[in-house]
Write a protein that holds these residues in place. Structure first.
Motif, PDB file in Angstrom:
ATOM      1  N   LEU A  48       0.863  -1.405   0.058  1.00 48.22           N
ATOM      2  CA  LEU A  48       0.023  -0.002  -0.167  1.00 48.22           C
ATOM      3  C   LEU A  48       0.928   1.185  -0.008  1.00 48.22           C
ATOM      4  O   LEU A  48       0.481   2.259  -0.357  1.00 48.22           O
ATOM      5  CB  LEU A  48      -0.973   0.073   1.176  1.00 48.22           C
ATOM      6  N   LYS A  51       1.656   1.718  -3.272  1.00 47.07           N
ATOM      7  CA  LYS A  51       0.363   2.323  -4.315  1.00 47.07           C
ATOM      8  C   LYS A  51      -0.206   3.871  -3.941  1.00 47.07           C
ATOM      9  O   LYS A  51      -0.284   4.509  -4.785  1.00 47.07           O
ATOM     10  CB  LYS A  51      -0.839   1.589  -3.772  1.00 47.07           C
ATOM     11  N   LYS A  52       0.283   4.108  -2.657  1.00 45.06           N
ATOM     12  CA  LYS A  52      -0.037   5.559  -2.372  1.00 45.06           C
ATOM     13  C   LYS A  52       1.029   6.571  -3.120  1.00 45.06           C
ATOM     14  O   LYS A  52       0.633   7.536  -3.656  1.00 45.06           O
ATOM     15  CB  LYS A  52       0.332   5.743  -0.993  1.00 45.06           C
ATOM     16  N   VAL A  97      -4.530  -4.312  -5.064  1.00 48.57           N
ATOM     17  CA  VAL A  97      -4.298  -3.102  -5.448  1.00 48.57           C
ATOM     18  C   VAL A  97      -3.975  -2.846  -6.997  1.00 48.57           C
ATOM     19  O   VAL A  97      -3.861  -1.795  -7.462  1.00 48.57           O
ATOM     20  CB  VAL A  97      -2.809  -2.538  -4.635  1.00 48.57           C
TER      21      VAL A  97
END
Length: 358
Positions: A48, A51-52, A97
């Motif tokens: 994550l 992804k951010k 994701v």
């Protein structure tokens, strides 16, 4: 053709996401958790974070390279099932994701081999170089030390924590034949491909680099016949290949454009780069310009275009130019130039296609 760019992560790459975003036509990054040992399931919190970061710069993270395969799987040890289950968990986490392709390889011990990381070319730039005679004589541990000489930038496939056990790894592979490796690859694929299909992620194996046996270790993803065999091991569209023109192009007998045309529907990811192969078996990586090497980059891009290729592509390795201080093969400038060369060929083919239809 969907253009992407390999990025090693914040603090582990001299290239920034801001710079990548400014390269025309690049829509996403090719990434990995390089600090994760092979065989371990990738945790969601770390995934994550990527992804951010990618979303902050308007880039997707649909291609992962690599989720490394543990050596116990390649060797066919009883412990392989535990590592395969972890691989399945990683596939599930990546699907969450939006990942669509996993590039991996099945090369024993070493992911790739070069004898020099910054060999000077005629124009003063430097590039990755393979000297055949030196490989025949060198102690593999010497290469490990040379390639990991800069501890600030990790070298994918040459992780010190894995290669510290080099002697025992070579002993383990001592009696492993090509056919043993094929059997172990089939076992892996029979377990993994159903999980990949269930999560809509295509597995794309990378060819061996270079495409011949090294240090007595077997290598099997080396040529058109062997890719054909690979795809039949588990005949499923989720079992595919990352067609690397540079890896396969190091062997003059390989017809890369012919492979593109034959395997087009099983190539979710393409590495497009050039090499210059010498008569003595040495080779050096060059600019993407067709005439600078011995790989027909124009013909390869045309084969992709003729096949209606809609998969992901990246320029792969580049030279080190304009005094850029960067990870070997992975600077910004020459890879960006390579992208524009590939787009120039592609745009010309698109225009010819439109004009022919008028």
């Amino acid at each position: 053709m969907r253009m992407v760019f390999r990025w090693y992560g914040e603090g582990n790459d001299t290239v920034t996401l801001r710079q990548i975003k400014q390269i025309p036509g690049v829509e996403g990054i090719v990434w990995a958790l390089h600090d994760m040992p092979a065989g371990e399931a990738w945790p969601m919190d770390k995934i994550l974070q990527y992804k951010k970061l990618s979303e902050q710069h308007g880039l997707h993270l649909e291609v992962v390279e690599s989720v490394n395969v543990h050596e116990d799987i390649k060797l066919g040890f009883p412990t392989r099932d535990r590592y395969i289950e972890n691989y399945k968990k990683t596939i599930e986490h990546l699907a969450a994701v939006g990942v669509k392709v996993i590039c991996y390889n099945f090369m024993p011990v070493f992911d790739w081999i070069r004898t020099e990381l910054f060999k000077e070319l005629e124009d003063g730039s430097t590039a990755l170089f393979y000297e055949k005679a030196k490989v025949a004589d060198i102690d593999p541990m010497e290469l490990v030390v040379k390639i990991n000489a800069n501890p600030e930038l990790s070298m994918a496939g040459w992780e010190p924590e894995r290669l510290i056990n080099l002697t025992s790894l070579f002993e383990a592979y001592q009696h492993v034949t090509d056919e043993n490796l094929w059997d172990n690859l089939q076992y892996f694929l029979e377990q993994i491909i159903p999980a990949a299909e269930a999560n809509d992620i295509k597995m794309a194996i990378h060819p061996d680099d270079p495409p011949w046996p090294i240090f007595g270790l077997p290598r099997i993803i080396t040529c058109q016949d062997n890719i054909r065999r690979l795809l039949k091991l588990v005949d499923n569209p989720y079992n595919g290949v990352t067609l690397c023109s540079g890896s396969l192009g190091a062997h003059p007998d390989n017809d890369i454009a012919g492979m593109v045309r034959e395997f087009a529907d099983r190539i979710p990811f393409a590495h497009i780069r050039n090499v210059r192969v010498y008569e003595n078996g040495d080779f050096i990586e060059t600019s993407h310009k067709t005439s600078d090497g011995t790989v027909d980059i124009c013909g390869i891009v045309k084969a992709y275009h003729d096949s209606g290729f809609q998969g992901y592509a990246r320029p792969d390795h580049g030279r080190h130019i304009w005094d850029e201080q960067c990870r070997a093969g992975y600077g910004l400038y020459d890879r960006a130039l390579g992208i524009m060369y590939l787009w120039g060929i592609w745009d010309s083919l698109e225009r010819m296609k439109r004009e022919a239809s008028i």
